[in-house]
Scaffold this motif. Sequence first.
Motif, PDB file in Angstrom:
ATOM      1  N   GLY A  68       0.834  -1.102  -0.123  1.00  0.00           N
ATOM      2  CA  GLY A  68       0.165   0.033   0.102  1.00  0.00           C
ATOM      3  C   GLY A  68       0.764   1.378   0.048  1.00  0.00           C
ATOM      4  N   ILE A  69       1.758   1.287   0.980  1.00  0.00           N
ATOM      5  CA  ILE A  69       2.672   2.492   0.717  1.00  0.00           C
ATOM      6  C   ILE A  69       3.670   2.513  -0.537  1.00  0.00           C
ATOM      7  N   GLY A  70       3.940   1.383  -1.083  1.00  0.00           N
ATOM      8  CA  GLY A  70       4.941   1.106  -1.987  1.00  0.00           C
ATOM      9  C   GLY A  70       4.166   1.554  -3.617  1.00  0.00           C
ATOM     10  N   GLY A  71       2.753   1.560  -3.501  1.00  0.00           N
ATOM     11  CA  GLY A  71       1.865   1.472  -4.701  1.00  0.00           C
ATOM     12  C   GLY A  71       1.336   3.224  -4.586  1.00  0.00           C
ATOM     13  N   MET A 178       5.486  -6.865  -5.044  1.00  0.00           N
ATOM     14  CA  MET A 178       4.312  -7.228  -5.485  1.00  0.00           C
ATOM     15  C   MET A 178       3.729  -5.706  -6.501  1.00  0.00           C
ATOM     16  N   THR A 179       4.553  -4.717  -6.030  1.00  0.00           N
ATOM     17  CA  THR A 179       3.902  -3.527  -6.755  1.00  0.00           C
ATOM     18  C   THR A 179       4.785  -3.261  -7.966  1.00  0.00           C
ATOM     19  N   ARG A 180       5.643  -4.381  -8.460  1.00  0.00           N
ATOM     20  CA  ARG A 180       6.648  -4.067  -9.466  1.00  0.00           C
ATOM     21  C   ARG A 180       6.481  -4.976 -10.603  1.00  0.00           C
ATOM     22  N   VAL A 181       5.063  -5.731 -10.557  1.00  0.00           N
ATOM     23  CA  VAL A 181       5.005  -6.781 -11.540  1.00  0.00           C
ATOM     24  C   VAL A 181       3.631  -6.405 -12.268  1.00  0.00           C
ATOM     25  N   GLY A 182       3.430  -5.118 -12.448  1.00  0.00           N
ATOM     26  CA  GLY A 182       2.158  -4.854 -13.343  1.00  0.00           C
ATOM     27  C   GLY A 182       0.771  -5.080 -12.602  1.00  0.00           C
ATOM     28  N   HIS A 183      -0.249  -4.244 -13.120  1.00  0.00           N
ATOM     29  CA  HIS A 183      -1.516  -4.204 -12.554  1.00  0.00           C
ATOM     30  C   HIS A 183      -2.214  -5.811 -12.529  1.00  0.00           C
ATOM     31  N   GLU A 184      -1.949  -6.317 -13.464  1.00  0.00           N
ATOM     32  CA  GLU A 184      -2.697  -7.433 -13.627  1.00  0.00           C
ATOM     33  C   GLU A 184      -2.443  -8.649 -12.693  1.00  0.00           C
ATOM     34  N   HIS A 185      -0.972  -8.934 -12.332  1.00  0.00           N
ATOM     35  CA  HIS A 185      -0.889  -9.711 -11.383  1.00  0.00           C
ATOM     36  C   HIS A 185      -0.768  -8.975  -9.947  1.00  0.00           C
ATOM     37  N   MET A 189      -2.901  -9.944  -6.439  1.00  0.00           N
ATOM     38  CA  MET A 189      -2.019 -10.554  -5.147  1.00  0.00           C
ATOM     39  C   MET A 189      -2.302  -9.663  -4.205  1.00  0.00           C
ATOM     40  N   TYR A 190      -2.691  -8.161  -4.501  1.00  0.00           N
ATOM     41  CA  TYR A 190      -2.877  -7.338  -3.481  1.00  0.00           C
ATOM     42  C   TYR A 190      -4.662  -7.717  -2.726  1.00  0.00           C
ATOM     43  N   ARG A 191      -5.275  -8.176  -3.613  1.00  0.00           N
ATOM     44  CA  ARG A 191      -6.773  -8.448  -3.267  1.00  0.00           C
ATOM     45  C   ARG A 191      -6.444  -9.631  -2.272  1.00  0.00           C
TER      46      ARG A 191
END
Length: 435
Positions: A68-71, A178-185, A189-191
């Motif tokens: 959350g902080i990194g995104g 997790m914030t560096r692999v693109g929105h699709e993945h 994972m975040y959800r």
Amino acid sequence: MRKLQLHWQILIAILVGIAAGWLSGTEAGLFGVSFFSVYDFVGTLFINALKMLIVPLIVSSIIVGVAGIGGGGNLGRLGGKTLVFYGLTSMLAILVGLVLVNLVQPGIVNGEPARDLLALESSTRAVAESVGAAAGAGGGGQLAQMFLSMVPPNIIAAAANGQMLGLIFFSIVFGYFMTRVGHEHGDTMYRFWDALFAIMMKITTWVMAFAPIGVFGLVARTVAQTGFDAARPLVIFSLTVLGALAVHALLTIPLLVRLVARASPVALYRAAAPALLTAFSTASSSATLPITMDAMERRAGVSNRVSSFVLPLGATINMNGTALYECVAAMFIAQAYGLELSFGIQFVIVVTALVTSIGVAGIPSASLVAIAIILAAVGLPVEAIGVLFVFDRILDMARTAINILGDCTCAVIVATLEGEEGVLKGETPEQPARA
């Protein structure tokens, strides 16, 4: 009929547990079952429930927090300054607690460890072996072993064996990438982790609903076994915590405000007073947040741009008082077992207290789970946290107030570094000072 709040339920459970333990002792029973064995069963069941929460809660909370902080672009200039000063104030609080608990040594009574007075069951030898196994062999190699344990060869085995330092490091790295692999993945994972964290919060709330019963068992067992001999080391421990919190509030925080923000610490206390009093009475950083934001904007002159980012983040991750308490509690328990902890082990306690104060700060009675994590990380028995319940309510109120003071300090410092005028100068853009 209005339900009694949890902290009052726990307070009543403590008083009833003291009376029951004193009246029954270790021998009294009914139908061949001793009351002491019932107390022991109930207390152990509650401690086991807390242990059950540790791994999934700490992993999911740290992953979600870091992601959350990194995104969302939050790690820019404002976010960077906020995180640096939140980390700095928490680290200074922990070091204050560490110094004071080493000087006072509340776990030592009349030159002897307070293990027997506190009715701690594990033997000193067994605990020493556990701590040694957690630290690694060799005095000089303990610090290096600590860093090696941060990167476990098998993360599943680390979780099974309670190697929390490795789990924490893995969770931080996982959340960041997790914030560096693109929105699709990344979003998927975040959800997942956010849902797991939400579920663990629900389970934690459910477990804590039984806290009065568990506290009754733990307190009654201790009093039945030792009488009121446990009161002395616990009083000294509580005074040590309160003293360390006072040093942080009256020395460390003022120095930061004076040296970095170039402002008056007295003005900070005056501006933050409504938030501090609310935090002390509610023992909840989250519940105090609206009052904290109002106080910093209207009374301290911090802009909404800064307060709306810094203070909600602080209510989640910046827990000066909680981190200090966790460190002092872990050292107190180690002293009660008669252990001389090396610099390496104390460093592990400091780092783990810093990270866990961030990772589990938002849950009810967060310090209980956090202390359990620290004890597991250094090899101390988790069961020992049962003795900390007796005076925990007043300590919880005090450390929550210090948590809020740390948030306010960071808001003032960040606003000053952002070039805002009139911070802690007696007037705000919205409300000029009255003559």
